[in-house]
Design a protein around this motif. Sequence first.
Motif, short mmCIF file in Angstrom:
data_model
loop_
_atom_site.label_atom_id
_atom_site.label_comp_id
_atom_site.label_asym_id
_atom_site.label_seq_id
_atom_site.Cartn_x
_atom_site.Cartn_y
_atom_site.Cartn_z
N SER A 5 73.65 25.96 76.95
CA SER A 5 72.79 26.20 78.26
C SER A 5 71.37 26.66 77.81
CB SER A 5 73.42 27.70 78.95
OG SER A 5 73.01 27.92 80.25
N ARG A 6 70.56 26.08 78.82
CA ARG A 6 69.00 26.51 78.75
C ARG A 6 68.86 27.55 79.91
NH1 ARG A 6 66.25 21.64 80.78
NH2 ARG A 6 67.52 22.07 82.30
N ILE A 49 69.30 24.90 96.51
CA ILE A 49 70.62 24.37 96.56
C ILE A 49 70.94 23.12 95.80
CG2 ILE A 49 72.96 24.22 97.73
CD1 ILE A 49 71.78 26.36 99.82
N GLN A 50 70.34 22.16 96.15
CA GLN A 50 70.46 20.81 95.65
C GLN A 50 70.26 20.76 94.07
OE1 GLN A 50 68.08 17.75 97.21
NE2 GLN A 50 68.71 16.21 95.92
N PHE A 51 69.17 21.58 93.70
CA PHE A 51 68.74 21.87 92.12
C PHE A 51 70.02 22.54 91.38
CE2 PHE A 51 67.31 24.51 88.80
CZ PHE A 51 66.73 23.29 88.06
N ILE A 52 70.48 23.49 91.93
CA ILE A 52 71.57 24.20 91.49
C ILE A 52 72.82 23.13 91.34
CG2 ILE A 52 73.52 26.10 91.67
CD1 ILE A 52 71.32 27.91 93.05
N ASP A 53 73.07 22.52 92.11
CA ASP A 53 74.42 21.70 92.37
C ASP A 53 73.99 20.59 91.15
OD1 ASP A 53 75.61 23.27 94.29
OD2 ASP A 53 74.90 21.85 95.91
N GLU A 54 72.93 20.27 91.15
CA GLU A 54 72.75 19.09 90.12
C GLU A 54 72.59 19.42 88.52
OE1 GLU A 54 69.26 17.01 91.84
OE2 GLU A 54 70.36 16.10 93.46
N ASN A 55 72.47 20.85 88.36
CA ASN A 55 72.16 21.32 87.36
C ASN A 55 73.20 22.55 86.96
OD1 ASN A 55 69.38 20.18 86.11
ND2 ASN A 55 69.38 20.40 88.33
N PRO A 56 74.43 22.15 86.74
CA PRO A 56 75.38 23.12 86.46
C PRO A 56 75.38 23.65 85.05
CG PRO A 56 76.36 21.15 86.37
CD PRO A 56 75.13 20.82 86.81
N ASN A 57 74.62 23.10 84.04
CA ASN A 57 74.71 23.60 82.77
C ASN A 57 73.54 24.37 82.10
OD1 ASN A 57 77.39 22.23 82.39
ND2 ASN A 57 76.39 20.56 82.07
N THR A 80 78.32 29.55 88.67
CA THR A 80 78.20 30.06 87.13
C THR A 80 77.03 30.02 86.45
OG1 THR A 80 79.32 28.05 86.40
CG2 THR A 80 80.61 29.94 86.81
N SER A 81 76.04 29.06 86.88
CA SER A 81 74.90 28.86 86.52
C SER A 81 73.61 30.07 86.89
CB SER A 81 74.15 27.48 86.66
OG SER A 81 74.10 27.19 88.17
N LEU A 82 74.07 30.40 88.14
CA LEU A 82 73.22 31.47 88.73
C LEU A 82 73.22 32.70 87.93
CD1 LEU A 82 71.02 32.12 90.64
CD2 LEU A 82 72.63 33.06 92.19
N HIS A 83 72.52 33.17 87.03
CA HIS A 83 72.30 34.29 86.39
C HIS A 83 72.06 35.72 87.03
CE1 HIS A 83 70.82 37.55 83.53
NE2 HIS A 83 71.92 37.17 82.89
N SER A 84 71.07 35.56 87.84
CA SER A 84 70.06 36.75 88.34
C SER A 84 69.36 36.12 89.46
CB SER A 84 69.63 37.56 87.53
OG SER A 84 68.64 36.89 86.63
N VAL A 85 69.27 37.16 90.47
CA VAL A 85 68.14 36.93 91.60
C VAL A 85 67.34 38.41 91.78
CG1 VAL A 85 68.33 36.68 94.05
CG2 VAL A 85 69.74 35.64 92.92
#
Length: 128
Positions: A5-6, A49-57, A80-85
Amino acid sequence: MSAASRLVACWLDSNIGVTGAYPELKQQFSGVSERIEKWHYFDSGDKFIQFIDENPNITLVTIMSGHLAKTVVTAVSDRTSLHSVYIFCGNTAKYRSLLLNEHKVKGVFNSEDDLYRQMYSDLHQEFP
C-alpha cells in the motif's frame, strides 16, 4: 499500511482543488510527511469519490473543506483505503459534529498552521 500500500494524500476543496490555485499552501503541505508519495487535488466530491473507487490499494490521507466533507465523508468512510480525514474550514463549530459520527475524521481546523501541526504529528506517529 501494508507493504503493497502506498501513502497518498488528497485535498478536496472547491477552491484549493483548482489547478494552479494556492501554490504556496500546496507547497507547504507537500512537506508534512516524506512518506506521502503523491498529492492529488480535487474541486468536487464526484472526482474524489471516483479516485477512491479507482485506487483501492492505497492508504489515503485527506484534507476536505467543511462543506464537501459534510456530504463526502459519509459516502466514503467505509472504504478501507481511506485512513484519515482532516477538515479545514472557516466555521469549526458547524462541522465539528462530524467528529462524533465518523471515526476517520481526525479534527476540524480553521488555521492552516494548526492543521499542519496535527497532520505532521499524526503522520509521523502512524507512519514513521
